[in-house]
Scaffold this motif. Structure first.
Motif, short mmCIF file in Angstrom:
data_model
loop_
_atom_site.label_atom_id
_atom_site.label_comp_id
_atom_site.label_asym_id
_atom_site.label_seq_id
_atom_site.Cartn_x
_atom_site.Cartn_y
_atom_site.Cartn_z
N LYS A 105 0.84 -1.21 0.00
CA LYS A 105 0.00 0.00 0.00
C LYS A 105 0.87 1.25 0.00
N LYS A 106 1.90 1.28 0.83
CA LYS A 106 2.77 2.45 0.93
C LYS A 106 3.54 2.66 -0.37
N GLU A 107 4.00 1.58 -0.99
CA GLU A 107 4.74 1.70 -2.25
C GLU A 107 3.83 2.20 -3.37
N ALA A 108 2.61 1.68 -3.43
CA ALA A 108 1.67 2.08 -4.48
C ALA A 108 1.22 3.53 -4.31
N ALA A 109 1.13 3.97 -3.07
CA ALA A 109 0.67 5.34 -2.80
C ALA A 109 1.82 6.35 -2.73
N ARG A 110 3.04 5.89 -2.85
CA ARG A 110 4.20 6.78 -2.70
C ARG A 110 4.17 7.96 -3.67
N PRO A 111 3.82 7.78 -4.96
CA PRO A 111 3.76 8.95 -5.85
C PRO A 111 2.77 10.01 -5.37
N PHE A 112 1.64 9.57 -4.80
CA PHE A 112 0.65 10.52 -4.28
C PHE A 112 1.19 11.25 -3.05
N LEU A 113 1.88 10.50 -2.20
CA LEU A 113 2.45 11.08 -0.98
C LEU A 113 3.48 12.15 -1.34
N LYS A 114 4.37 11.81 -2.26
CA LYS A 114 5.43 12.75 -2.64
C LYS A 114 4.85 14.01 -3.25
N GLU A 115 3.89 13.86 -4.15
CA GLU A 115 3.30 15.03 -4.80
C GLU A 115 2.52 15.88 -3.82
N ALA A 116 1.82 15.25 -2.89
CA ALA A 116 1.06 15.99 -1.88
C ALA A 116 1.99 16.83 -1.00
N ILE A 117 3.11 16.24 -0.59
CA ILE A 117 4.07 16.97 0.26
C ILE A 117 4.73 18.10 -0.52
N ARG A 118 5.12 17.82 -1.76
CA ARG A 118 5.74 18.86 -2.59
C ARG A 118 4.79 20.05 -2.79
#
Length: 261
Positions: free
Chosen positions: A170-183
């Protein structure tokens, strides 16, 4: 240099600025005239109360009173953040509160103990204003981070499911969303830090100068406050989104629709 006082007549003239603002809102049919009036009235009442009770909190300067006040600030910031991100309060209140509380306490202790080196570190006249500055900025970045994450999670759901289907966690699949949200959430902080002093004179510095402080001292405080705000916001955003990964998905790693209003 002494602070320039604002007389009652000055306050009245300042409030008169609301009238042309309302006229512009009405003329261009922007649709938030009522919200503006409510916001102004709430601001007057809330800041009036703050001016009254902070005076006594500063005089009392008790550790437990100060901590309770900071906890309440974090609580109301967490509630406001969830509501403004259009998410379910019941589901995310505790994780959002913790995601704001831990970074704020860590940053406050370091700021007061190591940077300005006050004794005691819970001195109310420093602790509470600095906590307010950090929480105000953290609240704004958390709202952006949450909105961006859930927008991407809905928009790019097929990519997320594809990655899950190919063995990603789950964390690996959602990582692009996490990174973009933080940026996205941290972009305004970066822009402010890069242009500070050239484009604007920020609140802390301006307030201290108007209050009679030496400009060099005001600059020192502003630099330290900006760094503290950035660290606090970044750590809070990361914790917030990690908590969302736990609370916002079901046992099959699917986004829970009910988490959004």
């Amino acid at each position: 240099m002494n602070a320039v006082n604002i007389p009652v007549s000055g306050l009245v003239f300042g409030l008169l600025m609301v009238l042309p603002t309302l006229l512009l809102v009405a003329y261009f049919r922007l649709g938030f005239g009522k919200q503006l009036l409510v916001a102004v009235v709430r601001m007057l009442l809330q800041l009036g109360l703050v001016a009254f009770y902070l005076k006594y909190i500063f005089l009392l300067d008790n550790l437990w009173v100060n901590l309770v006040y900071v906890f309440l600030m974090v609580f109301f910031a967490a509630v406001a953040g969830i509501k403004n991100a259009s998410l379910r309060l019941k589901k995310l209140l505790v994780p959002t509160f913790l995601a704001m509380l831990f970074p704020t306490l860590i940053t406050l202790l370091f700021f007061n103990g190591a940077i300005i080196q006050i004794t005691p570190v819970w001195k109310a006249e420093i602790l509470i204003p600095i906590a307010g500055l950090m929480l105000g900025n953290t609240l704004k970045s958390n709202i952006v981070a949450l909105k961006t994450f859930f927008m991407l999670a809905r928009k790019e759901q097929k990519i997320y499911l594809f990655l899950l289907g190919n063995g990603a966690s789950k964390k690996e699949a959602a990582r692009p969303f996490l990174k973009e949200a933080i940026r996205t959430a941290m972009a305004p902080n970066l822009a402010t830090m890069a242009t500070i002093g050239l484009v604007s004179l920020p609140g802390v510095m301006t307030g201290q100068i108007l209050g009679g402080s030496d400009p060099v001292l005001a600059v020192k405080y502003q630099i330290m406050v900006m760094l503290a705000i950035f660290f606090n916001s970044l750590l809070s955003n990361i914790l917030q989104l990690l908590f969302v990964l736990r609370q916002g998905f079901d046992e099959r790693d699917q986004l829970i629709p009910e988490i959004e209003n």
